[in-house]
Write a protein that holds these residues in place. Structure first.
Motif, short mmCIF file in Angstrom:
data_model
loop_
_atom_site.label_atom_id
_atom_site.label_comp_id
_atom_site.label_asym_id
_atom_site.label_seq_id
_atom_site.Cartn_x
_atom_site.Cartn_y
_atom_site.Cartn_z
N GLU A 188 19.32 33.47 53.39
CA GLU A 188 19.43 34.54 52.73
C GLU A 188 18.06 34.83 52.10
O GLU A 188 17.75 36.15 51.54
N ASP A 189 17.03 33.95 52.31
CA ASP A 189 15.84 34.22 51.53
C ASP A 189 14.86 34.22 52.76
O ASP A 189 13.72 34.71 52.18
N MET A 190 14.89 33.87 53.74
CA MET A 190 13.89 33.41 54.81
C MET A 190 13.50 34.76 55.44
O MET A 190 14.27 35.44 56.19
N ARG A 191 12.18 35.03 55.43
CA ARG A 191 11.69 36.23 56.22
C ARG A 191 11.78 36.03 57.41
O ARG A 191 11.51 35.04 57.84
N PRO A 192 12.09 37.17 58.28
CA PRO A 192 12.10 37.00 60.06
C PRO A 192 10.66 37.02 60.37
O PRO A 192 9.76 37.55 59.74
N PRO A 193 10.49 36.18 61.53
CA PRO A 193 9.02 36.50 62.20
C PRO A 193 8.64 37.66 62.76
O PRO A 193 9.74 38.39 62.99
N ALA A 194 7.53 38.22 62.85
CA ALA A 194 7.18 39.32 63.58
C ALA A 194 7.31 39.35 64.99
O ALA A 194 6.97 38.14 65.55
N PRO A 195 7.65 40.37 65.73
CA PRO A 195 7.60 40.20 67.14
C PRO A 195 6.32 40.32 67.64
O PRO A 195 5.40 40.92 67.09
N VAL A 196 6.04 39.73 68.92
CA VAL A 196 4.60 39.89 69.56
C VAL A 196 4.76 41.11 70.55
O VAL A 196 5.73 40.98 71.34
N VAL A 197 4.03 42.13 70.07
CA VAL A 197 4.16 43.58 70.85
C VAL A 197 3.14 43.33 72.08
O VAL A 197 1.87 42.89 71.96
N GLN A 198 3.74 43.84 73.22
CA GLN A 198 3.01 43.86 74.50
C GLN A 198 3.13 45.25 75.17
O GLN A 198 4.02 45.71 75.02
N ILE A 199 1.92 45.73 75.71
CA ILE A 199 2.07 46.94 76.57
C ILE A 199 2.46 46.62 78.09
O ILE A 199 1.54 45.62 78.59
N LYS A 200 3.20 47.20 78.60
CA LYS A 200 3.67 46.87 80.08
C LYS A 200 3.12 47.72 80.83
O LYS A 200 2.80 47.44 82.05
N ASP A 201 3.12 48.92 80.50
CA ASP A 201 2.74 50.19 81.59
C ASP A 201 1.98 51.27 80.66
O ASP A 201 2.76 51.61 79.68
N VAL A 202 1.08 51.78 81.18
CA VAL A 202 0.40 53.01 80.49
C VAL A 202 0.07 54.17 81.43
O VAL A 202 -0.64 53.81 82.46
N LYS A 203 0.54 55.22 81.40
CA LYS A 203 0.43 56.60 82.41
C LYS A 203 -0.14 57.63 81.33
O LYS A 203 -0.46 57.21 80.34
N ILE A 204 -0.58 58.68 82.15
CA ILE A 204 -1.41 59.79 81.27
C ILE A 204 -0.61 60.09 80.08
O ILE A 204 -1.11 60.43 78.98
N ASP A 205 0.87 60.31 80.12
CA ASP A 205 1.63 60.61 79.16
C ASP A 205 2.68 59.74 78.60
O ASP A 205 3.60 60.30 77.78
N THR A 206 2.68 58.47 78.98
CA THR A 206 3.76 57.47 78.91
C THR A 206 3.32 56.19 78.56
O THR A 206 2.21 55.76 79.33
N ALA A 207 3.78 55.41 77.78
CA ALA A 207 3.58 54.07 77.48
C ALA A 207 4.84 53.31 77.51
O ALA A 207 5.85 53.68 76.76
N THR A 208 4.67 52.22 77.93
CA THR A 208 6.00 51.19 77.83
C THR A 208 5.64 50.13 76.98
O THR A 208 4.57 49.34 77.50
N VAL A 209 6.34 49.81 76.11
CA VAL A 209 5.99 48.89 74.97
C VAL A 209 7.07 47.79 74.96
O VAL A 209 8.06 48.33 74.98
N PHE A 210 6.87 46.51 74.95
CA PHE A 210 7.92 45.72 74.76
C PHE A 210 7.57 44.43 73.91
O PHE A 210 6.63 44.20 73.67
N TRP A 211 8.85 43.84 73.46
CA TRP A 211 8.68 42.68 72.67
C TRP A 211 9.86 41.87 72.82
O TRP A 211 10.96 42.22 73.15
N ASP A 212 9.53 40.37 72.78
CA ASP A 212 10.75 39.45 72.70
C ASP A 212 11.55 39.64 71.34
O ASP A 212 10.78 39.77 70.33
N HIS A 213 12.64 39.08 71.44
CA HIS A 213 13.36 39.26 70.36
C HIS A 213 12.68 38.11 69.36
O HIS A 213 12.37 37.06 69.46
#
Length: 183
Positions: A32-57
């Protein structure tokens, strides 16, 4: 001196205080009091007008808990650490950022709770969340990770993606992590 004679009252000279540390058994925060950890954000793919970002739970929901993620995307300028390292509630944080960084383009998004399927991404409107346009944003949530496809980019710009974990406990308490980011 003789045993029956009273001694004169004696005082000591002033001396430096000595620091003493006592031991205690710290209370480890529970669910009830423990803060959750932050996800590790990664970039999977980048195009001219698109980015795909992902992270594990970052954390799994237990029982009736709900886990979701808040995403902030900025264009050109990063967010100062005093904001990304804080646990400020979302609407208050968004208002602070809009005031302190008025010339920075920002988009505030939120994933639905859960760990499966294509979720309905929410976008902050200034007064609350509304469904994000699926032509602009794609979201896929699996048991392992979360993938966000952002189709709103313009070429030759730097974008920063900040993600933090939001955990709603069984008693309704909201706990957030700090933001983690990638460009």
């Amino acid at each position: 001196t003789e045993p029956n004679n009273l001694l004169d009252k004696q005082t000591s000279i002033l001396s430096v205080l000595i620091a003493v540390t006592t031991k205690t058994d710290p209370e480890i925060p529970g669910g009830e009091d423990m803060r959750p950890p932050a996800p590790v954000v990664q970039i999977k793919d980048v195009k001219i007008d698109t980015a795909t970002v992902f992270w594990d739970h970052a954390v799994k929901a237990v029982g009736n808990e709900e886990v979701s993620y808040e995403i902030i995307r900025t264009k050109t300028n990063p967010i100062p650490a005093k904001y990304t390292d804080s646990y400020v509630d979302s609407p208050e944080l968004y208002a602070l950022l809009a005031t302190d960084l008025p010339n920075t383009e920002m988009v505030f998004l939120k994933t639905p709770p859960g760990t499966s399927g294509a979720g309905s991404l929410q976008i902050w409107t200034g007064t609350g969340y509304a469904p994000a346009d699926t032509a602009d944003y794609g979201l896929t949530i699996t048991e392992l990770d979360v993938t966000l496809v952002d189709r709103t980019l313009t070429s030759n710009e730097i974008y920063y993606y900040y993600v933090r974990t939001v955990k709603k406990t069984e008693n309704g308490k909201i706990l957030v992590s700090v933001f983690n980011y990638n460009t």
